[in-house]
Design an enzyme around this catalytic site. Structure first.
Site, short mmCIF file in Angstrom:
data_model
loop_
_atom_site.label_atom_id
_atom_site.label_comp_id
_atom_site.label_asym_id
_atom_site.label_seq_id
_atom_site.Cartn_x
_atom_site.Cartn_y
_atom_site.Cartn_z
N HIS A 54 104.24 -24.24 44.36
CA HIS A 54 104.60 -22.87 44.01
C HIS A 54 103.65 -22.31 42.95
CE1 HIS A 54 108.30 -20.04 43.55
NE2 HIS A 54 107.21 -19.42 43.14
N ASP A 148 108.76 -15.42 48.41
CA ASP A 148 109.01 -15.60 46.97
C ASP A 148 108.65 -14.36 46.15
OD1 ASP A 148 109.62 -17.26 44.59
OD2 ASP A 148 107.56 -16.71 44.14
N HIS A 228 112.61 -22.83 42.69
CA HIS A 228 113.04 -22.72 41.28
C HIS A 228 114.55 -22.65 41.01
CE1 HIS A 228 112.75 -18.57 42.65
NE2 HIS A 228 111.47 -18.46 42.39
N ASP A 306 105.64 -22.48 39.50
CA ASP A 306 105.84 -21.02 39.57
C ASP A 306 104.88 -20.32 38.60
OD1 ASP A 306 106.73 -18.54 40.33
OD2 ASP A 306 108.70 -18.71 39.39
N HIS A 310 100.15 -12.72 34.68
CA HIS A 310 100.22 -11.26 34.56
C HIS A 310 99.27 -10.82 33.45
CE1 HIS A 310 103.61 -10.64 37.26
NE2 HIS A 310 104.24 -11.64 36.68
N1 LIG Z 1 108.60 -15.96 38.89
C1 LIG Z 1 108.38 -14.77 38.39
O1 LIG Z 1 108.95 -14.40 37.39
N2 LIG Z 1 107.51 -13.94 38.97
C2 LIG Z 1 106.87 -14.15 40.24
C3 LIG Z 1 107.68 -13.70 41.40
C4 LIG Z 1 109.13 -13.72 41.20
O2 LIG Z 1 109.69 -12.72 40.78
O3 LIG Z 1 109.74 -14.75 41.52
C5 LIG Z 1 105.57 -13.39 40.25
O4 LIG Z 1 104.92 -13.29 41.31
O5 LIG Z 1 105.17 -12.88 39.21
#
Ligand SMILES: NC(=O)N[C@@H](CC(=O)O)C(=O)O
Length: 431
Positions: A54, A148, A228, A306, A310
């Protein structure tokens, strides 16, 4: 190809041994071996190269946050030899063309193997199934399908997807989030959200979808993977599904094994700090304990990062406007050491199973996941559990800096990573 000998590594935490690598495979394991090149692994633990089920690599579309090249560099530095690239890119990875593009970019970068995840529905819109078969048959050989970031909330579509992937031994990896129960949700629904006045994301929104999907997977005899897990109730439901003999697997992230929702209110970096905003949200101490116990007893099969990069402008803003997600590739093994090994819940063989072997099996990734045995592909990570350092994302390979661990001291350090016998990381740096 030159031969490499790794001197004195503790395979899965056992007694020191030398590992000879020739032509991309483990050629010999024993004492006093020699080769053209030597890597000193005194005091280091050898684990099969880690596999992530992931990872958000963001390319195509959000190359300002991450690229396949930068994300896989981060993966190699974190000890990974294979990652699954999530489908919520722009354009969405819902066609053979996009998954092949991501797969090729991974090959060109060469830091680790990239297995693209295919979207379940066209454009992640939850309305029409994507061409799962075309993605499975493509050069990228997709086996994991996921929307996802969004939940496949329509029960009929989810049933059809589960039926469809059986044809090529695929798996549907569900982001379990009932959309109506989580409309505008900002953080875990509980005492802290009540005090802060933030809209809550209740545990039942995750648990209801997991229960439904386990029943659907059993009904059609297919394979379900739950992304998750974040609540104690989710662990109970997966435990129940497994006790029935159903083909259900589950993952937990490092951050859900360590962090709790009270950080949103009271943390070293200030309250309402969106660095802690993530989906699913950070939960309570009781949930963390249940997730740790579930990972230890095998109810939860694996750890998945995960990794959700950003850019600063999407994270350093007011809470409600901030993007959800945390980076995690470069800290995963350290967090697992702190949460699971130093607590006595897992030994290093257990870590290897949950961070390499199990995810490789679930994703049907041939040639990864160990074992470290003569004749097997030389995918191996050398890790120093005695190291300790303060997290400083300034030095990270990821293009994004949204780690919740900044300034925190974490144990361990990935010293080297080998992909099919070729060092991708040496002395903690890209080789
Ligand atoms: N895990 C996250 O908090 N963000 C994920 C996607 C999601 O919202 O699961 C993302 O792509 O930023």
């Amino acid at each position: 190809m030159k031969t490499i000998v790794i001197k004195g590594a503790r395979i899965l935490g056992g007694e020191p041994a030398d590992i000879l690598i020739r032509d991309g495979v483990f050629a010999e394991i024993g004492q006093d071996l020699s080769g053209d090149e030597t890597v000193d692994a005194t005091g280091l633990i050898a684990l099969p190269g880690l596999v992530d089920l992931h990872t958000h690599l963001r390319e195509p579309g959000r190359e300002d946050a991450e690229t396949v090249e930068s994300g896989t560099r981060a993966a190699a530095l974190g000890g990974y030899t294979a990652v699954h690239a999530m489908a919520n890119t722009d354009p969405v990875a819902d066609t053979a063309g996009v998954v092949e593009q991501v797969w090729r970019l991974g090959q060109e970068a060469g830091h680790c193997d990239v297995r693209p995840v295919g979207a379940v529905t066209v454009g992640l819109d939850g309305e029409r199934l994507a061409e799962l078969g075309a993605m499975a048959d493509s050069a990228a050989r997709v086996r994991v399908f996921s929307d996802d970031g969004r939940c496949v909330s329509d029960a009929v579509l989810m049933r059809r997807a589960l039926e469809y992937v059986k044809a090529f031994d695929g798996v549907v990896a569900q982001h379990a989030q009932e959309p109506r129960l989580t409309k505008d949700a900002q953080m875990n629904e509980g005492a802290v959200s009540g005090r802060l006045g933030l809209t809550g994301w209740p545990a039942v929104a995750e648990e209801a979808i997991i229960a439904r999907d386990c029943l659907l997977a059993a009904h059609v005899g297919s394979r379900l993977h739950v992304c998750h897990l974040s609540t104690a109730g989710s662990v109970e439901i997966v435990r129940w599904a497994k006790s029935k003999g159903w083909d259900v697997t589950a993952e937990v992230t490092p951050h859900h094994l360590l962090l709790t929702d009270d950080l949103v209110e009271d943390s070293p970096v200030g309250s309402y700090n969106p660095i802690y905003k993530v989906n699913p949200p950070l939960r309570t101490r009781a949930d963390v304990e249940a997730l740790r116990a579930g990972l230890a007893d095998g109810t939860i099969d694996c750890v998945a990062t995960d990794h959700a990069p950003h850019p600063v402008e999407d994270k350093e803003t007011e809470w409600a406007a901030a993007a959800m997600g945390m980076i995690g590739l470069e800290t995963a093994l350290s967090v697992v050491q702190e949460a699971m090994v130093e607590t006595g819940l897992l030994d290093w063989a257990g870590v290897a199973e949950r961070m390499s072997s199990a995810p490789a099996r679930i994703g049907r990734v041939a040639e990864h996941g160990g074992p470290i045995e003569v004749g097997a592909p030389a995918n191996v990570t050398l890790y120093d559990p005695a190291a300790r350092a303060e997290v400083d994302p300034a030095g990270y390979a990821s293009k994004s800096r949204n780690t919740p661990y900044q300034g925190r001291s974490l144990p361990g350090r990935v010293v080297a990573t080998f992909l099919r016998g070729r060092p991708t990381v040496l002395d903690g740096k890209i080789a």
